[in-house]
Enzyme design. Structure first.
Site, PDB file in Angstrom:
ATOM      1  N   ASN A   7       0.868  -1.170   0.000  1.00  0.00           N
ATOM      2  CA  ASN A   7       0.000   0.000   0.000  1.00  0.00           C
ATOM      3  C   ASN A   7       0.908   1.225   0.000  1.00  0.00           C
ATOM      4  OD1 ASN A   7      -1.854   1.991   0.457  1.00  0.00           O
ATOM      5  ND2 ASN A   7      -2.819   1.010   2.228  1.00  0.00           N
ATOM      6  N   ARG A  86      -2.561  -2.102  -3.522  1.00  0.00           N
ATOM      7  CA  ARG A  86      -3.800  -1.351  -3.308  1.00  0.00           C
ATOM      8  C   ARG A  86      -3.767  -0.134  -4.237  1.00  0.00           C
ATOM      9  NH1 ARG A  86      -5.541   2.822   1.220  1.00  0.00           N
ATOM     10  NH2 ARG A  86      -7.739   2.877   0.696  1.00  0.00           N
ATOM     11  N   HIS A 175     -13.127   2.743  -0.061  1.00  0.00           N
ATOM     12  CA  HIS A 175     -13.087   1.705   0.993  1.00  0.00           C
ATOM     13  C   HIS A 175     -13.717   0.401   0.524  1.00  0.00           C
ATOM     14  CE1 HIS A 175     -13.128   5.042   4.329  1.00  0.00           C
ATOM     15  NE2 HIS A 175     -11.896   4.720   4.001  1.00  0.00           N
ATOM     16  N   ARG A 236     -11.792  15.264   7.543  1.00  0.00           N
ATOM     17  CA  ARG A 236     -12.603  15.621   6.366  1.00  0.00           C
ATOM     18  C   ARG A 236     -14.023  15.990   6.793  1.00  0.00           C
ATOM     19  NH1 ARG A 236     -11.322  10.315   3.015  1.00  0.00           N
ATOM     20  NH2 ARG A 236      -9.491  10.001   4.310  1.00  0.00           N
ATOM     21  N   GLY A 327     -15.153   1.899  14.511  1.00  0.00           N
ATOM     22  CA  GLY A 327     -16.290   0.963  14.484  1.00  0.00           C
ATOM     23  C   GLY A 327     -16.036  -0.291  15.313  1.00  0.00           C
ATOM     24  N   GLU A 379      -7.935  -5.319   5.347  1.00  0.00           N
ATOM     25  CA  GLU A 379      -7.789  -4.990   3.925  1.00  0.00           C
ATOM     26  C   GLU A 379      -6.577  -5.696   3.320  1.00  0.00           C
ATOM     27  OE1 GLU A 379      -8.657  -0.913   5.332  1.00  0.00           O
ATOM     28  OE2 GLU A 379      -9.207  -0.526   3.259  1.00  0.00           O
TER      29      GLU A 379
END
Ligand code: AMP
Length: 395
Positions: A7, A86, A175, A236, A327, A379
């Site tokens: 990544n 990625r 995502h 953001r 989360g 991921e």
């Protein structure tokens, strides 16, 4: 087969090495602050982790450090045959994983118009890796791919057609690798075939996004043309009135670059509290800090609004799925976001929500019609799985 997952960001390279199909993570690491004299190099094999700083002038030097470490400590006499990269933006061109050819790499370069912060370092990582590992198959996994099933009435913006036709302005969503991975995990946990599972997946990390998953496929998602849309995030803004940038341009005489920076890097939790890390915001709230309390109310209210919207989109859902840093780890955010949704069939069990257990957890109360799950995302593993699957099919 050993699969290296890379990544490449603007100033970092993150890697994981998996033995496939066993899905065993053999090694991982991170090089941060590339381009600086004191770049931070973290390398791990089994439980042995080393950290040091050194000059890492560019991505090529960074990947060379990783390659030497792997050759020396991990791969000893074994070749690396596959690398999964990625790539953030695949535009409309790529709805699935691609073996990287000159044509694919050229397209990733072109798509930098849509992801100026992400696609250029992703492409740089691929080029460097082709030089350092010329024998390996290089594969691209696109963050937008899972959202390629979103229908036109959802992905089009109500602006003149030519903006779509000439500039590709539409919802792409991000995502995707995470939303897809937790969808597969949740379906298997619920014992439902993937093509009949309806979920609302809620990825809350530094970046935040939600997806309405119908019959195992993405049908709407909160990020749009860029990762700036949707939920309130670490730095953001998420959704704001589109007239605000014009207002700022005229009234505050800000340039497009200044407004871009303001909304991407100075807004969200940071804009309201000065902190972008949710743990810090929670800590401040405990000290009765008013901006922290307000920021958390705003953050959770926006998640709740999307839950309502996506429940309407889906008609019914088997489960809500929380994932990523916030989360998976914040009982407060889960509870506050789902407060008052009993009439929609969503009821959290407070004591289950506060237990800290690893792996997939069920958090709904007995009376809840819709299940509430925490599903840890991974991921890197998802990229290794997709790389392995593509190369197995090619054989
Ligand atoms: P990610 O992008 O998935 O690595 O998530 C990063 C975010 O997760 C940061 O805002 C962290 O503050 C947040 N996070 C990580 N651990 C916790 C925790 N235990 N409680 C609340 N937030 C957390």
């Amino acid at each position: 087969m050993n699969v290296l997952v890379l990544n490449s960001g603007s100033s970092s390279i993150k890697f994981s090495l998996f033995k496939m199909p066993e899905e065993q993570e053999i090694s991982l690491g991170l090089i941060e602050k590339i381009g600086e004299e004191n770049a931070l190099v973290t390398l791990r094999v089994s439980s042995n982790e080393t950290k040091h700083t050194q000059l890492v002038s560019d991505h090529s030097a960074g990947l060379k450090i990783i390659a030497d470490f792997l050759a020396d400590k991990v791969l000893i006499n074994q070749e690396l045959s596959a690398i999964g990269h990625r790539v953030v933006h695949g535009g409309e061109a790529y709805s699935d994983t691609q073996l990287i050819t000159d044509e694919v790499l050229r397209k990733i370069d072109e798509l930098a118009v849509l992801a100026p912060l992400h696609n250029p370092p992703n492409a740089e990582g691929i080029r460097v890796s082709q030089q350092i590992f010329p024998q390996a198959n290089q594969v691209a996994i696109f963050d937008t791919a899972f959202h390629s099933t979103i229908p036109p009435y959802t992905y089009r913006y109500p602006v003149p057609n030519r903006l779509y036709q000439e500039h590709g302005i539409r919802v792409y969503g991000m995502h995707g690798t995470s939303h897809q991975y937790v969808t597969q995990q949740a379906a298997s946990f619920l014992g439902k075939p993937l093509d009949s599972v309806n979920l609302i997946t809620i990825h809350l990390g530094n970046g935040c996004s939600m997806t309405a998953v119908k019959n195992g496929k993405s049908t709407d998602t909160s990020m749009g043309l860029s990762p700036l849309a949707g939920l309130m995030m670490g730095t953001r803004s998420g959704d704001i009135d589109p007239a605000i940038p014009f207002f700022l341009s005229e009234q505050a005489e800000m340039s497009p670059a200044e407004i871009d920076h303001l909304l991407n890097h100075e807004s969200g939790l940071k804009g309201i509290t000065g902190e972008n890390d949710l743990r810090e915001v929670l800590r401040k709230q405990e000290q009765e800090d008013k901006p922290a309390k307000l920021a958390l109310e705003m953050y959770c209210y926006r998640i709740k609004k999307y839950v309502g919207a996506y429940l309407a989109v889906l008609g019914s859902a088997d489960a809500l799925v929380f994932t990523a840093g916030v989360g998976e780890n914040s009982p407060f955010v889960r509870e506050k976001s789902l407060e008052g949704l009993e009439a929609l069939g969503i009821q959290l069990d407070s004591s289950k929500n506060n237990q800290s257990v690893s792996g997939i957890q069920e958090l709904q109360a007995e009376d809840s019609k819709i299940k509430i799950l925490v599903v840890p995302t991974n991921e890197e593993l998802a990229i290794a799985q997709q790389t392995f699957q593509l190369l197995s099919e090619e054989k």
